[in-house]
Design a protein around this motif. Structure first.
Motif, PDB file in Angstrom:
ATOM      1  N   PHE A  77       1.244 -59.906  46.140  1.00 27.97           N
ATOM      2  CA  PHE A  77       1.333 -60.816  47.120  1.00 27.97           C
ATOM      3  C   PHE A  77      -0.149 -61.406  47.299  1.00 27.97           C
ATOM      4  O   PHE A  77      -0.312 -62.792  47.252  1.00 27.97           O
ATOM      5  CB  PHE A  77       1.976 -60.219  48.377  1.00 27.97           C
ATOM      6  N   THR A  78      -0.997 -60.683  47.432  1.00 31.76           N
ATOM      7  CA  THR A  78      -2.144 -60.880  47.793  1.00 31.76           C
ATOM      8  C   THR A  78      -2.868 -61.692  46.387  1.00 31.76           C
ATOM      9  O   THR A  78      -3.685 -62.910  46.541  1.00 31.76           O
ATOM     10  CB  THR A  78      -3.355 -59.833  48.072  1.00 31.76           C
ATOM     11  N   TRP A  81      -1.670 -65.381  46.209  1.00 29.12           N
ATOM     12  CA  TRP A  81      -2.339 -66.352  47.303  1.00 29.12           C
ATOM     13  C   TRP A  81      -3.713 -66.654  46.569  1.00 29.12           C
ATOM     14  O   TRP A  81      -4.127 -67.784  46.839  1.00 29.12           O
ATOM     15  CB  TRP A  81      -2.576 -65.689  48.490  1.00 29.12           C
ATOM     16  N   ASN A  92      -5.256 -70.213  53.772  1.00 29.66           N
ATOM     17  CA  ASN A  92      -4.709 -68.959  52.727  1.00 29.66           C
ATOM     18  C   ASN A  92      -5.194 -67.685  53.216  1.00 29.66           C
ATOM     19  O   ASN A  92      -6.258 -67.395  53.614  1.00 29.66           O
ATOM     20  CB  ASN A  92      -5.780 -69.205  51.433  1.00 29.66           C
ATOM     21  N   PRO A  93      -4.350 -66.809  53.445  1.00 22.90           N
ATOM     22  CA  PRO A  93      -4.539 -65.600  54.066  1.00 22.90           C
ATOM     23  C   PRO A  93      -5.152 -64.337  53.094  1.00 22.90           C
ATOM     24  O   PRO A  93      -5.320 -63.345  53.531  1.00 22.90           O
ATOM     25  CB  PRO A  93      -2.968 -65.083  54.301  1.00 22.90           C
ATOM     26  N   LEU A  97      -6.073 -60.623  54.116  1.00 24.42           N
ATOM     27  CA  LEU A  97      -5.593 -59.576  53.678  1.00 24.42           C
ATOM     28  C   LEU A  97      -6.428 -58.630  52.925  1.00 24.42           C
ATOM     29  O   LEU A  97      -6.276 -57.396  53.292  1.00 24.42           O
ATOM     30  CB  LEU A  97      -4.442 -60.166  52.569  1.00 24.42           C
ATOM     31  N   ALA A 388      -4.163 -62.959  60.082  1.00 23.62           N
ATOM     32  CA  ALA A 388      -3.432 -62.672  58.860  1.00 23.62           C
ATOM     33  C   ALA A 388      -1.821 -62.794  58.637  1.00 23.62           C
ATOM     34  O   ALA A 388      -1.550 -63.201  57.631  1.00 23.62           O
ATOM     35  CB  ALA A 388      -4.061 -61.215  58.550  1.00 23.62           C
ATOM     36  N   SER A 392       0.006 -65.258  56.368  1.00 22.91           N
ATOM     37  CA  SER A 392       0.953 -64.628  55.288  1.00 22.91           C
ATOM     38  C   SER A 392       2.286 -65.129  55.209  1.00 22.91           C
ATOM     39  O   SER A 392       2.873 -65.333  54.514  1.00 22.91           O
ATOM     40  CB  SER A 392       0.880 -63.285  55.427  1.00 22.91           C
TER      41      SER A 392
END
Length: 466
Positions: A77-78, A81, A92-93, A97, A388, A392
């Motif tokens: 997931f990270t 992004w 953008n998280p 993160l 965050a 997200s």
């Protein structure tokens, strides 16, 4: 954007606790603790890996794989992004993160549950899926972790664009590739002492009430017993000094005079920040080495207690506890160790001089480092952690900066620093009465008390100056 977040007190300048009362309370706590221990604590009371009351909690292969999948999904997931999202931390998280959820979130998670990153670590999971196996103890001790922590701190605090998705993607790609290659070469236990985030979580987890005894049973324990079971090893002192030094640098890096130097200095922001970061780590390490060397000299002025040995977690076949626990674990080696024959028994002369003495008391710096981490990152986690989540999940909500008031934040910060140093004094005292003869045990702690006082002064100054 040269700075992502206002760490710790960056947005909290008006602390409701007067500086005088903070110093008075801290010094009173340290000196009362020292005197009380000197009078009432004549023999070592911690049992390290032999301590704890067995408990039953869910664990097993299903729990382990569930946590591994969660860790791997979080990494994917990270990464998505970083690679596909806009290069703007306001939308953008990815930076949140990494710097907030991962770095600061591991503090409370590890304090409550132990070294949780051992099971969440996506690099371990990838290594396992690639057919990686245990090849015995890995070399180099904690030194790779110390380098990894320094590199991560440099990216966050001194690199030209710490919040850039490009910076994060390059760093994490190189970091992951290097550790996977090393793990394929040295085996799965490479991660135990070389992976910066695993070591970070494991050291904090030493103060968790959940742990594993040497016999492998999950137990509730005195957190100081878990700390006492930490085995001296090459690079351990460096890791703890890096944690203290980088957190300290992060504390004063927002000071007006330093910000002006970064902006107007002839060397430029990145070079000046790098030199400041390394100087902070060096200062912490030099002060620690000087005080432990003095403690060793005082201890050697009498006879060394030959029967005193530092508790060492015993090995068990079957790999690390991360492979047998669904909740928590300890840093144990199955069989041999890369420090065998190097540290020796605590009662030997080599343990009371030079690096040996520094390693024997390295565990006492762990609660100090954890206290600094809590004080510095508490407000960051509760405030920027909201951002965050919002970024997200794409929520249409605003961040509430007053979810925790300045009074609560200040109280947590001061108490964390003071409590960390008091626990450090207790851990050092118990180790001293085990290492030194009775007539020298209290005197041998005086340099360590001076060390704690110096760290307390520095921590509170940074806390109120930020």
């Amino acid at each position: 954007m040269t700075r992502l977040l206002a760490h710790g007190l960056g947005s909290r300048h008006d602390l409701p606790i007067p500086l005088f009362y903070a110093f008075a309370g801290a010094f009173a706590a340290l000196f009362v603790s020292f005197l009380g221990l000197a009078l009432l604590w004549a023999d070592s009371r911690f049992r390290g890996g032999a301590a704890g009351r067995p408990v039953r909690l869910p664990e097993g292969a299903r729990i382990r794989w569930t946590l591994r999948v969660i860790g791997l999904a979080g990494a994917v997931f990270t990464a998505a992004w970083m690679l596909l999202g806009p290069d703007d931390p306001g939308r953008n998280p990815a930076a949140h993160l990494v710097y907030v959820i991962l770095w600061t979130g591991l503090i409370p998670a590890s304090l409550l549950l132990g070294p949780v990153w051992r099971l969440l670590n996506p690099l371990r999971t990838i290594h396992l899926l690639l057919g990686g196996r245990d090849k015995g103890p890995a070399p180099f001790g904690y030194r790779p972790a110390a380098l990894g922590l320094t590199a991560f701190a440099w990216m966050e605090l001194a690199s030209p664009a710490p919040a850039s998705t490009t910076t994060l993607a390059v760093f994490l790609t190189l970091y992951g590739a290097a550790h996977l290659a090393a793990a394929l070469r040295y085996g799965t236990r490479w991660f135990d002492r070389a992976d910066a985030f695993e070591v970070y979580s494991a050291l904090i987890g030493r103060l968790s009430p959940l742990g594993r005894r040497d016999d492998g049973r999950l137990v509730l324990r005195n957190p100081l017993d878990g700390l006492d079971a930490l085995r001296p090893a090459p690079g351990l002192v460096a890791v703890v000094c890096v944690l203290l030094g980088t957190t300290g640098y992060d504390g004063f890096s927002d000071s007006p005079w330093w910000v002006e130097l970064l902006q107007t200095g002839p060397l430029g922001r990145t070079v000046t920040g790098t030199l400041g970061l390394l100087a902070a780590i060096g200062l912490v390490a030099a002060l620690y080495r000087a005080c432990t060397a003095a403690a060793g000299l005082i201890g050697r002025a009498g006879r060394v207690r030959t029967g005193a040995a530092v508790p060492v977690p015993s090995g068990r076949a079957g790999g690390t506890v991360g492979e047998t626990s669904g909740v928590t674990g300890e840093d144990r080696a199955a069989g041999g160790d890369d420090t065998a024959g190097e540290d020796g028994a605590a009662g030997g002369t080599g343990a009371t001089g030079g690096y040996g003495m520094a390693r024997m008391f390295a565990h006492s710096l762990v609660p100090v480092a954890v206290g600094y981490l809590i004080a510095h990152y508490f407000s960051l986690l509760v405030i920027e952690g909201q951002r965050a989540v919002v970024l997200s999940l794409g929520l249409d909500r605003t961040v509430d900066p007053d979810v925790v008031g300045p009074g609560a934040i200040a109280s947590v910060q001061v108490l964390a620093i003071v409590a960390g140093h008091v626990l450090g004094v207790v851990a050092a005292h118990d180790r001293s009465v085990r290492l030194f003869p009775p007539e020298r045990a209290v005197a041998g702690q005086i340099p360590l008390l001076v060390l704690m006082v110096c760290y307390t002064i520095g921590g509170l100054i940074l806390l109120f100056a930020a």
